[in-house]
Motif scaffolding. Sequence first.
Motif, PDB file in Angstrom:
ATOM      1  N   ASP A  99       3.265   7.443  11.817  1.00 49.28           N
ATOM      2  CA  ASP A  99       4.687   7.802  11.770  1.00 49.28           C
ATOM      3  C   ASP A  99       5.595   6.599  11.565  1.00 49.28           C
ATOM      4  O   ASP A  99       6.593   6.664  10.856  1.00 49.28           O
ATOM      5  CB  ASP A  99       5.089   8.514  13.062  1.00 49.28           C
ATOM      6  N   HIS A 100       5.251   5.459  12.179  1.00 48.07           N
ATOM      7  CA  HIS A 100       6.114   4.286  12.089  1.00 48.07           C
ATOM      8  C   HIS A 100       5.901   3.501  10.789  1.00 48.07           C
ATOM      9  O   HIS A 100       6.635   2.567  10.498  1.00 48.07           O
ATOM     10  CB  HIS A 100       5.892   3.364  13.290  1.00 48.07           C
ATOM     11  N   ALA A 101       4.847   3.885  10.038  1.00 52.67           N
ATOM     12  CA  ALA A 101       4.564   3.164   8.791  1.00 52.67           C
ATOM     13  C   ALA A 101       3.950   4.115   7.766  1.00 52.67           C
ATOM     14  O   ALA A 101       2.840   3.914   7.288  1.00 52.67           O
ATOM     15  CB  ALA A 101       3.616   1.999   9.064  1.00 52.67           C
ATOM     16  N   LEU A 102       4.700   5.157   7.431  1.00 51.16           N
ATOM     17  CA  LEU A 102       4.200   6.139   6.481  1.00 51.16           C
ATOM     18  C   LEU A 102       4.223   5.583   5.059  1.00 51.16           C
ATOM     19  O   LEU A 102       5.196   4.944   4.645  1.00 51.16           O
ATOM     20  CB  LEU A 102       5.054   7.408   6.532  1.00 51.16           C
ATOM     21  N   SER A 103       3.166   5.820   4.330  1.00 50.00           N
ATOM     22  CA  SER A 103       3.130   5.437   2.922  1.00 50.00           C
ATOM     23  C   SER A 103       4.080   6.341   2.139  1.00 50.00           C
ATOM     24  O   SER A 103       4.276   7.503   2.507  1.00 50.00           O
ATOM     25  CB  SER A 103       1.702   5.599   2.387  1.00 50.00           C
ATOM     26  N   PRO A 104       4.694   5.833   1.075  1.00 49.49           N
ATOM     27  CA  PRO A 104       5.550   6.697   0.257  1.00 49.49           C
ATOM     28  C   PRO A 104       4.728   7.686  -0.573  1.00 49.49           C
ATOM     29  O   PRO A 104       5.275   8.625  -1.154  1.00 49.49           O
ATOM     30  CB  PRO A 104       6.296   5.704  -0.640  1.00 49.49           C
ATOM     31  N   LYS A 105       3.414   7.467  -0.609  1.00 45.90           N
ATOM     32  CA  LYS A 105       2.546   8.308  -1.436  1.00 45.90           C
ATOM     33  C   LYS A 105       1.605   9.141  -0.570  1.00 45.90           C
ATOM     34  O   LYS A 105       1.267   8.766   0.549  1.00 45.90           O
ATOM     35  CB  LYS A 105       1.717   7.433  -2.388  1.00 45.90           C
ATOM     36  N   SER A 106       1.175  10.253  -1.130  1.00 48.89           N
ATOM     37  CA  SER A 106       0.215  11.100  -0.430  1.00 48.89           C
ATOM     38  C   SER A 106      -1.187  10.547  -0.617  1.00 48.89           C
ATOM     39  O   SER A 106      -1.432   9.691  -1.482  1.00 48.89           O
ATOM     40  CB  SER A 106       0.275  12.528  -0.970  1.00 48.89           C
ATOM     41  N   ALA A 107      -2.123  11.059   0.182  1.00 51.69           N
ATOM     42  CA  ALA A 107      -3.517  10.644   0.054  1.00 51.69           C
ATOM     43  C   ALA A 107      -4.044  10.970  -1.340  1.00 51.69           C
ATOM     44  O   ALA A 107      -4.788  10.186  -1.939  1.00 51.69           O
ATOM     45  CB  ALA A 107      -4.366  11.339   1.111  1.00 51.69           C
ATOM     46  N   VAL A 108      -3.639  12.111  -1.871  1.00 49.32           N
ATOM     47  CA  VAL A 108      -4.059  12.513  -3.220  1.00 49.32           C
ATOM     48  C   VAL A 108      -3.517  11.544  -4.267  1.00 49.32           C
ATOM     49  O   VAL A 108      -4.236  11.114  -5.173  1.00 49.32           O
ATOM     50  CB  VAL A 108      -3.604  13.953  -3.520  1.00 49.32           C
ATOM     51  N   GLN A 109      -2.245  11.184  -4.148  1.00 52.08           N
ATOM     52  CA  GLN A 109      -1.643  10.242  -5.099  1.00 52.08           C
ATOM     53  C   GLN A 109      -2.312   8.884  -5.023  1.00 52.08           C
ATOM     54  O   GLN A 109      -2.557   8.241  -6.054  1.00 52.08           O
ATOM     55  CB  GLN A 109      -0.142  10.119  -4.824  1.00 52.08           C
ATOM     56  N   GLU A 110      -2.641   8.439  -3.822  1.00 49.24           N
ATOM     57  CA  GLU A 110      -3.286   7.139  -3.662  1.00 49.24           C
ATOM     58  C   GLU A 110      -4.685   7.137  -4.266  1.00 49.24           C
ATOM     59  O   GLU A 110      -5.092   6.161  -4.904  1.00 49.24           O
ATOM     60  CB  GLU A 110      -3.336   6.762  -2.180  1.00 49.24           C
ATOM     61  N   VAL A 111      -5.430   8.224  -4.083  1.00 47.33           N
ATOM     62  CA  VAL A 111      -6.767   8.339  -4.671  1.00 47.33           C
ATOM     63  C   VAL A 111      -6.685   8.304  -6.186  1.00 47.33           C
ATOM     64  O   VAL A 111      -7.452   7.605  -6.860  1.00 47.33           O
ATOM     65  CB  VAL A 111      -7.459   9.636  -4.200  1.00 47.33           C
ATOM     66  N   SER A 112      -5.742   9.054  -6.735  1.00 48.61           N
ATOM     67  CA  SER A 112      -5.584   9.101  -8.188  1.00 48.61           C
ATOM     68  C   SER A 112      -5.270   7.727  -8.761  1.00 48.61           C
ATOM     69  O   SER A 112      -5.831   7.314  -9.779  1.00 48.61           O
ATOM     70  CB  SER A 112      -4.479  10.094  -8.558  1.00 48.61           C
ATOM     71  N   GLU A 113      -4.379   6.986  -8.094  1.00 42.67           N
ATOM     72  CA  GLU A 113      -3.994   5.661  -8.579  1.00 42.67           C
ATOM     73  C   GLU A 113      -5.108   4.634  -8.363  1.00 42.67           C
ATOM     74  O   GLU A 113      -5.360   3.790  -9.223  1.00 42.67           O
ATOM     75  CB  GLU A 113      -2.715   5.202  -7.877  1.00 42.67           C
TER      76      GLU A 113
END
Length: 222
Positions: free
Chosen positions: A162-176
């Motif tokens: 919660d204090h350090a949420l990525s701007p991307k989803s897990a799916v987006q990160e996997v794709s990239e």
Amino acid sequence: MKNLRQQFIEFAVQTGVISFGSFVTKAGRTSPYFFNAGLFNDGANLGKLASFYSQTLLNSGIEFDMLFGPAYKGITLASATAVALAAKGSNVPFAFNRKEAKDHGEGGTIVGAKLKGRVVIIDDVISAGTSVRESVEIISAAGATPCAVLIALDRMERSGKDHALSPKSAVQEVSETFGIPVLSIANLNDLFDYLTAQIGVDTELTRYKDSVAEYRDRYGAS
């Protein structure tokens, strides 16, 4: 006529694969809904699920030569999807891995067809991306090319605490990270649209709409 994504959400809700209430996720979040693909546990429902997987893959237009199912849920999903694809006129081989290498018989960790060409990884959801990472390594080590990941539901959640949420989803990160598309039969937005459509039809379901919206606002990625 409902589109494929809405048909899938309705199917998942009716079978209890998507349920509503208060659930703690692997990330420690309290979610108002839960997706459990393990409940597609009879022949009729598994066959229908496989039809959704196969049609989503065919609709994507992605060129592929075979399917790969990571142990353990992916084993059933990949094999069932291969059957559904064959019924639609696209007969392709499939393979899956064992968690531990077999030291007798054919040996090794890969079962099924030889990994070659363009391979689609079939799984239920993506949480941390560990399963995809392992699958990509297995496929690449065999000299084949991972060309896409196909999952049932994209939760569209940002990874991290919660204090350090990525701007991307897990799916987006996997794709990239791996440079391959991640396809999903449906996603969190489709679930919300389904709940919205139940207004005036099913009050038991629509009472969860606001909590799903709040969860999406807090953890959802664009």
